[in-house]
Design an enzyme around this catalytic site. Structure first.
Site, PDB file in Angstrom:
ATOM      1  N   GLY A 171       0.873  -1.169   0.000  1.00 58.15           N
ATOM      2  CA  GLY A 171       0.000   0.000   0.000  1.00 58.15           C
ATOM      3  C   GLY A 171       0.906   1.214   0.000  1.00 58.15           C
ATOM      4  N   GLY A 182       4.201   1.540   2.253  1.00 56.49           N
ATOM      5  CA  GLY A 182       5.113   0.509   1.755  1.00 56.49           C
ATOM      6  C   GLY A 182       4.548  -0.890   1.767  1.00 56.49           C
ATOM      7  N   CYS A 200      -7.329  -6.593   1.576  1.00 58.04           N
ATOM      8  CA  CYS A 200      -7.023  -5.957   0.290  1.00 58.04           C
ATOM      9  C   CYS A 200      -8.234  -5.900  -0.643  1.00 58.04           C
ATOM     10  CB  CYS A 200      -5.846  -6.650  -0.382  1.00 58.04           C
ATOM     11  SG  CYS A 200      -4.370  -6.655   0.643  1.00 58.04           S
TER      12      CYS A 200
END
Length: 277
Positions: A171, A182, A200
């Protein structure tokens, strides 16, 4: 995905630049707000220097663990991806400026926040950056003896996957080609909190951990009971080995020389030797 545009970039030439590593991988997990503020302060300083026309300073890499927390990406649909009332979350809940959907962070999971100037690196390309973060994880897994674990990429679904289970989530955010946020790699963290979300935003998918992959490679099955807790000596050992492998892989992929800054937390001797301490 993160903010900023695509656009191809060739590799930068010249000698390798240093990267300041802020290594809190084995420190007690801290509140999410602290890590978030830490990287934003680093980014703010870098953007000020950039605006002033100062020479590009060294990049930064923050490595840490978070206390239990759920985070949403900037455009994540909470109603669709949370299996709890956001007004009464089972752990703190934050909406952040990163790309991607909802995820969970907790003790035993390693989080890497690279503050990298992609333009100075000669890689002003978010597709390359996504590849590079995934490559860092894949090389780290190989260094841990898990090259045969089946980890890989999946088109259209950033991160590192083992079959239908995600072991590392991405992300990112990019501002003037300066990256932050990161990746998060499950190592010995409890995976049960992921049951409260659609990780996600991908329904029907699961999560797994490095601890499970190690157990499978050693012929011990791969259930949660085979994974040492983050507070145990075995859990700390695997966290140390994994963060060592991640730092070495990051330096290779991003062509950076690691320069450790700040207080270094205790690691097993083999890890200190491998990291050149």
């Amino acid at each position: 995905g993160g903010g900023g545009g695509g656009g191809g970039g060739g590799r930068g030439g010249g000698r390798r630049r240093g990267c300041r590593v802020h290594d809190a991988a084995l420190a007690p997990p801290g509140a999410y707000e602290r890590g978030w503020a830490w990287q934003r302060a680093l980014v703010g300083g870098r953007l000020e220097a950039q605006a002033a026309g100062a020479p590009a300073p060294r990049d930064d890499l923050v490595v840490l663990q978070h206390a239990p927390v759920y985070t949403l990406g900037t455009g994540s649909d909470a109603a669709e991806h949370l299996r709890f009332d956001p007004r009464a979350p089972p752990a703190p809940l934050f909406r952040t400026e990163r790309g991607g959907e909802v995820t969970f962070h907790g003790p035993g999971q390693l989080v890497l926040y690279p503050i990298v100037d992609l333009a100075a690196l000669g890689r002003a390309d978010l597709h390359w950056y996504t590849w590079a973060l995934e490559e860092t994880v894949l090389r780290a897994l190989a260094a841990l003896g898990l090259a045969g674990a089946g980890a890989g990429r999946e088109p259209g679904a950033p991160g590192v996957w083992v079959g239908s289970d995600k072991v590392a989530a991405l992300g990112v955010r990019c501002k003037r080609w300066l990256t932050y946020h990161g990746l998060a790699l499950n190592v010995v963290n409890d995976l049960e909190p992921f049951d409260a979300i659609v990780p996600c935003g991908l329904a029907g998918r699961g999560v797994c951990s490095v601890g499970q992959l190690v157990a499978r490679a050693e012929g011990r099955g791969g259930g949660p009971e085979e994974v040492p807790g983050p507070g145990t000596p075995a859990g700390q050992e695997l966290l140390a080995r994994t963060s060592e492998a991640l730092l070495c892989a990051f330096a290779e992929v991003f062509e950076r020389i690691k320069e450790f800054v700040g207080e270094q937390h205790a690691r097993p001797l083999h890890a200190r030797r491998a990291l050149g301490r």
